[in-house]
Design a protein around this motif. Structure first.
Motif, PDB file in Angstrom:
ATOM      1  N   VAL A 119     -19.584   8.501  54.248  1.00 42.37           N
ATOM      2  CA  VAL A 119     -18.414   8.879  53.461  1.00 42.37           C
ATOM      3  C   VAL A 119     -18.766  10.135  52.670  1.00 42.37           C
ATOM      4  N   GLN A 120     -17.759  10.772  52.140  1.00 41.95           N
ATOM      5  CA  GLN A 120     -17.962  11.971  51.335  1.00 41.95           C
ATOM      6  C   GLN A 120     -17.233  11.833  50.009  1.00 41.95           C
ATOM      7  N   VAL A 121     -17.904  12.227  48.926  1.00 39.71           N
ATOM      8  CA  VAL A 121     -17.275  12.207  47.610  1.00 39.71           C
ATOM      9  C   VAL A 121     -17.448  13.585  46.979  1.00 39.71           C
ATOM     10  N   GLU A 122     -16.505  13.948  46.131  1.00 35.64           N
ATOM     11  CA  GLU A 122     -16.563  15.226  45.431  1.00 35.64           C
ATOM     12  C   GLU A 122     -16.799  14.982  43.952  1.00 35.64           C
ATOM     13  N   VAL A 123     -17.710  15.758  43.377  1.00 37.10           N
ATOM     14  CA  VAL A 123     -18.019  15.640  41.950  1.00 37.10           C
ATOM     15  C   VAL A 123     -17.935  17.020  41.317  1.00 37.10           C
ATOM     16  N   GLU A 135     -16.289   4.780  42.263  1.00 34.70           N
ATOM     17  CA  GLU A 135     -15.859   3.652  43.082  1.00 34.70           C
ATOM     18  C   GLU A 135     -15.030   4.176  44.243  1.00 34.70           C
ATOM     19  N   ILE A 136     -15.380   3.722  45.455  1.00 37.47           N
ATOM     20  CA  ILE A 136     -14.655   4.150  46.640  1.00 37.47           C
ATOM     21  C   ILE A 136     -14.201   2.925  47.426  1.00 37.47           C
ATOM     22  N   ALA A 137     -13.155   3.093  48.214  1.00 37.55           N
ATOM     23  CA  ALA A 137     -12.675   2.041  49.108  1.00 37.55           C
ATOM     24  C   ALA A 137     -13.154   2.354  50.510  1.00 37.55           C
ATOM     25  N   ASP A 247     -26.469   0.951  57.060  1.00 38.46           N
ATOM     26  CA  ASP A 247     -26.533   1.634  55.771  1.00 38.46           C
ATOM     27  C   ASP A 247     -25.298   2.519  55.592  1.00 38.46           C
ATOM     28  N   LEU A 248     -25.032   2.861  54.346  1.00 39.58           N
ATOM     29  CA  LEU A 248     -23.944   3.778  54.024  1.00 39.58           C
ATOM     30  C   LEU A 248     -24.548   5.074  53.499  1.00 39.58           C
ATOM     31  N   PHE A 249     -24.209   6.189  54.149  1.00 30.68           N
ATOM     32  CA  PHE A 249     -24.698   7.495  53.731  1.00 30.68           C
ATOM     33  C   PHE A 249     -23.563   8.231  53.024  1.00 30.68           C
ATOM     34  N   VAL A 250     -23.839   8.648  51.796  1.00 28.69           N
ATOM     35  CA  VAL A 250     -22.826   9.300  50.967  1.00 28.69           C
ATOM     36  C   VAL A 250     -23.157  10.777  50.872  1.00 28.69           C
ATOM     37  N   SER A 251     -22.279  11.613  51.413  1.00 32.27           N
ATOM     38  CA  SER A 251     -22.433  13.062  51.326  1.00 32.27           C
ATOM     39  C   SER A 251     -21.700  13.561  50.081  1.00 32.27           C
ATOM     40  N   VAL A 252     -22.377  14.351  49.278  1.00 25.36           N
ATOM     41  CA  VAL A 252     -21.832  14.797  47.994  1.00 25.36           C
ATOM     42  C   VAL A 252     -21.401  16.255  48.087  1.00 25.36           C
ATOM     43  N   ARG A 253     -20.174  16.512  47.699  1.00 30.90           N
ATOM     44  CA  ARG A 253     -19.666  17.874  47.587  1.00 30.90           C
ATOM     45  C   ARG A 253     -19.464  18.194  46.106  1.00 30.90           C
ATOM     46  N   VAL A 254     -20.031  19.297  45.659  1.00 30.40           N
ATOM     47  CA  VAL A 254     -19.904  19.710  44.259  1.00 30.40           C
ATOM     48  C   VAL A 254     -18.798  20.761  44.178  1.00 30.40           C
ATOM     49  N   ALA A 255     -17.756  20.455  43.423  1.00 29.37           N
ATOM     50  CA  ALA A 255     -16.614  21.367  43.311  1.00 29.37           C
ATOM     51  C   ALA A 255     -17.004  22.632  42.547  1.00 29.37           C
ATOM     52  N   GLU A 256     -16.360  23.734  42.882  1.00 30.30           N
ATOM     53  CA  GLU A 256     -16.617  24.985  42.169  1.00 30.30           C
ATOM     54  C   GLU A 256     -16.097  24.879  40.737  1.00 30.30           C
ATOM     55  N   HIS A 257     -16.854  25.480  39.828  1.00 35.19           N
ATOM     56  CA  HIS A 257     -16.483  25.449  38.414  1.00 35.19           C
ATOM     57  C   HIS A 257     -15.608  26.646  38.083  1.00 35.19           C
ATOM     58  N   GLU A 258     -14.820  26.502  37.047  1.00 37.84           N
ATOM     59  CA  GLU A 258     -13.874  27.549  36.670  1.00 37.84           C
ATOM     60  C   GLU A 258     -14.576  28.828  36.251  1.00 37.84           C
ATOM     61  N   PHE A 259     -15.665  28.730  35.492  1.00 37.72           N
ATOM     62  CA  PHE A 259     -16.302  29.950  34.989  1.00 37.72           C
ATOM     63  C   PHE A 259     -17.826  29.909  35.060  1.00 37.72           C
TER      64      PHE A 259
END
Length: 370
Positions: A119-123, A135-137, A247-259
């Protein structure tokens, strides 16, 4: 209900006041009936997708309440919700392949640990700074509660497979011109388990697992970088008849910051300075992840100079300490100045030994005066 929107209760064959357990039971029954691996109807795949879509909405209390009120998950929409692939990165073959006996056209051989899932989550950068729980479904195969994963209804005990003698493998011998050749293949009769069950569990049809939706809590560590993965052992697909889960592999995407711009554990920020602030020095502030930070601008700062704030960056992943916040000076030259400001700048230029440029309009004014 808006025109063209499916009636999810009709799709699953339940009443509008059906309980969560009744909806889940209906979903499993319908999924088995119309899965393309077991149903030869030309529209089996479309019906299967419709069943998944209906369950995705009716199994979620918030979505179901919205649907009951507006006839759609999004009251602003004029058509049904576009749920896409609700299985989060793997298709129907992946989710139900073991449940129905292998990918289409392949023989069974499912006695193994469950499949791994991804799965992929964005932070945000703020999440990276502190670490965060999400928490993800997840739609996946889980252990059947009716038979506790055994695949049997308990009326008759499992027996050794007569075809493979309980080994789970079939050995075939052939005579060739170079002698006797032996091949080993998974036993189809027992699905390579070595045991046959005469009385199958009605809920899972002997698989020991059923499709379901689970809510999982994912821990994202501080300092994680874009594209990294974390692994949750045993949180993937349930194994066949009690075999270990994947197993569950979680791919993390880091969102771009405003400044803020990130490079490893360091952060970069832009700070605007006037000509006088850059020339004389100043006490300025710049926005960081923890709020406003004080910056001492030394006199004579040039455009593009860097000022480093130690330890004000991001935590280093699995290492002590933090990166730095690097402030880039951006000296801004005024596009328009008043007459008084121009005179002052001219006098300043003279003190530096610079020859001030005279505009044509100023020359004309001087000539008219003369």
């Amino acid at each position: 209900m808006p025109a063209g929107v499916k009636d999810y209760y009709v799709v699953l064959g339940v009443e509008r006041d059906a309980s969560e357990a009744e909806i889940k039971k209906a979903f499993r029954r319908k999924a088995r009936e119309c899965h393309p691996d077991v149903c030869q109807d030309h529209d089996a795949e479309e019906r299967f997708k419709a069943v998944n879509e209906a369950y995705d909405v009716l199994s979620d209390p918030a979505k179901r309440a919205m649907y009951d009120t507006y006839g759609t998950v999004d009251p602003r929409a004029s058509a049904g919700p576009d749920l896409g692939d609700i299985f989060g990165g793997f298709g129907m073959d992946d989710l139900f392949s073991a449940f129905f006996g292998g990918v289409r056209g392949q023989a069974r051989g499912a006695h193994a640990r469950g499949r791994d899932m991804a799965v992929q989550v964005e932070v945000s950068l703020e999440d990276v700074s502190t670490g965060v729980s999400r928490e993800i479904a997840v739609n996946r195969l889980v252990v059947c509660e009716e038979c506790a994963g055994s695949g049997s209804d308990g009326e008759a005990p499992a027996a050794a497979c007569p075809d493979c003698g309980g080994s789970g493998q079939r050995r075939t011998r052939r005579q060739t011109f170079i002698g006797t050749m032996e091949t080993v293949s998974p036993c189809e009769k027992c699905s390579a388990t070595g045991q046959v069950i005469e009385s199958l569990c009605a809920e899972c049809q002997g698989q020991g697992r059923v499709p379901d939706r689970d809510h999982l809590t994912i821990e994202i560590p501080a300092g994680i970088e874009d594209g990294m993965q974390t692994r949750m052992p045993g949180a993937g697909e349930a194994g066949f008849r009690g075999a270990p889960s994947g197993d569950l592999f979680v791919s993390v995407r880091v969102a771009e910051h405003e400044f803020l711009h990130r490079e490893g554990a360091d952060l970069h920020a832009r700070m605007s300075l006037s000509v006088t602030e850059a020339a004389l020095g100043a006490q300025m502030s710049v926005a960081g992840l923890d709020g406003q930070l004080n910056v001492s601008v030394p006199a004579g700062t040039q455009h593009g100079d860097r000022i480093r704030l130690r330890g004000k960056g991001l935590p280093r992943l699995n290492r002590p300490g933090s990166g730095d916040l690097i402030v880039h000076a951006a000296v801004e030259i005024p596009r328009k100045v008043t007459k008084e400001q121009r005179e002052l700048l001219a006098r300043l230029a003279a003190t530096f030994g610079e020859k001030a440029q005279v505009r044509p309009l100023d020359r004309l004014k001087e000539w008219l005066k003369g």
